[in-house]
Design a protein around this motif. Structure first.
Motif, short mmCIF file in Angstrom:
data_model
loop_
_atom_site.label_atom_id
_atom_site.label_comp_id
_atom_site.label_asym_id
_atom_site.label_seq_id
_atom_site.Cartn_x
_atom_site.Cartn_y
_atom_site.Cartn_z
N THR A 186 40.13 -49.01 -14.84
CA THR A 186 39.22 -48.36 -14.05
C THR A 186 37.97 -49.04 -14.28
O THR A 186 37.83 -50.18 -14.95
CB THR A 186 39.07 -46.95 -15.01
OG1 THR A 186 38.59 -47.26 -16.33
CG2 THR A 186 40.24 -46.36 -15.18
N ASP A 187 36.99 -48.40 -13.55
CA ASP A 187 35.54 -48.83 -13.56
C ASP A 187 35.18 -49.14 -15.00
O ASP A 187 34.40 -50.23 -15.36
CB ASP A 187 34.60 -48.06 -12.68
CG ASP A 187 33.46 -48.80 -12.42
OD1 ASP A 187 33.30 -50.19 -12.02
OD2 ASP A 187 32.37 -48.22 -12.66
N VAL A 188 35.27 -48.09 -15.63
CA VAL A 188 34.74 -48.19 -17.21
C VAL A 188 35.17 -48.99 -17.89
O VAL A 188 34.61 -49.80 -18.82
CB VAL A 188 34.57 -46.62 -17.78
CG1 VAL A 188 34.28 -46.81 -19.01
CG2 VAL A 188 33.87 -45.90 -16.85
N GLN A 189 36.57 -49.13 -18.01
CA GLN A 189 37.44 -50.21 -18.82
C GLN A 189 36.86 -51.63 -18.22
O GLN A 189 36.68 -52.31 -19.21
CB GLN A 189 38.84 -49.95 -18.41
CG GLN A 189 39.33 -48.90 -19.06
CD GLN A 189 40.88 -48.74 -18.75
OE1 GLN A 189 41.44 -49.05 -17.55
NE2 GLN A 189 41.77 -48.16 -19.63
N ALA A 190 36.81 -51.89 -17.09
CA ALA A 190 36.40 -53.20 -16.90
C ALA A 190 35.07 -53.78 -17.12
O ALA A 190 34.92 -54.81 -17.50
CB ALA A 190 36.56 -53.55 -15.05
N ASP A 191 34.25 -52.51 -16.84
CA ASP A 191 33.02 -52.83 -17.54
C ASP A 191 32.72 -53.27 -19.00
O ASP A 191 32.14 -54.02 -19.38
CB ASP A 191 32.08 -51.44 -17.18
CG ASP A 191 31.30 -51.57 -15.66
OD1 ASP A 191 31.19 -52.82 -15.36
OD2 ASP A 191 30.83 -50.48 -15.36
N SER A 192 33.46 -52.45 -19.75
CA SER A 192 33.67 -52.69 -21.01
C SER A 192 34.19 -53.91 -21.74
O SER A 192 33.77 -54.71 -22.53
CB SER A 192 34.39 -51.39 -21.91
OG SER A 192 33.79 -50.25 -21.47
N VAL A 193 35.41 -54.26 -20.98
CA VAL A 193 35.90 -55.58 -21.14
C VAL A 193 35.07 -56.87 -20.87
O VAL A 193 35.05 -57.77 -21.69
CB VAL A 193 37.30 -55.56 -20.52
CG1 VAL A 193 38.06 -56.95 -20.54
CG2 VAL A 193 38.44 -54.61 -21.33
N VAL A 194 34.48 -56.68 -19.68
CA VAL A 194 33.41 -57.78 -19.34
C VAL A 194 32.32 -57.98 -20.46
O VAL A 194 31.95 -58.96 -20.70
CB VAL A 194 33.00 -57.57 -17.79
CG1 VAL A 194 31.75 -58.43 -17.39
CG2 VAL A 194 34.25 -57.82 -16.70
N SER A 195 31.75 -56.88 -20.72
CA SER A 195 30.57 -56.78 -21.59
C SER A 195 31.13 -57.52 -22.91
O SER A 195 30.32 -58.03 -23.59
CB SER A 195 30.24 -55.32 -21.66
OG SER A 195 29.26 -55.20 -22.51
N ILE A 196 32.31 -56.73 -23.52
CA ILE A 196 32.91 -57.59 -24.65
C ILE A 196 33.02 -59.16 -24.66
O ILE A 196 32.59 -59.95 -25.26
CB ILE A 196 34.00 -57.01 -25.17
CG1 ILE A 196 33.49 -55.15 -25.49
CG2 ILE A 196 34.59 -57.53 -26.47
CD1 ILE A 196 34.89 -54.50 -25.78
#
Length: 99
Positions: free
Chosen positions: A46-56
């Protein structure tokens, strides 16, 4: 099994970061957007999952870069240090992905 998936995702993001850093030296925002799109397209995040993984992943970039550039470390030492970083990232990514 979940640990291998998370480690694979982290490794994929790390490789994308490395490859893209040569192609887009001065544009980290473009690199992040490309990583996010790849996670959403290839791994169906999802958009939120991808944002979080990229941020981490991006939060560990300076540490990974320092390890790769440290000429005093042997290949085995570099792998050992990268494993520690990967394990730390895995612990942060696993809750985001859920089951």
């Amino acid at each position: 099994m979940k640990h291998f998936i998370v480690a694979g995702i982290f490794l994929m993001v790390a490789m994308i970061t490395s490859v893209n850093s040569y192609a887009q030296q001065g544009d980290p925002a473009a690199r992040q957007a490309q990583m996010k799109q790849k996670l959403m397209t290839d791994l169906k995040m999802t958009d939120v999952q991808a944002d979080s993984v990229v941020s981490i992943s991006m939060s560990y970039s300076p540490q990974r870069r320092a390890i790769f550039q440290d000429q005093s470390l042997s290949q085995d030492d570099k792998q050992a240090k990268m494993k520690v970083i990967t394990d730390q990232a895995d612990k942060r990514i696993q809750p985001i992905l859920g089951d």
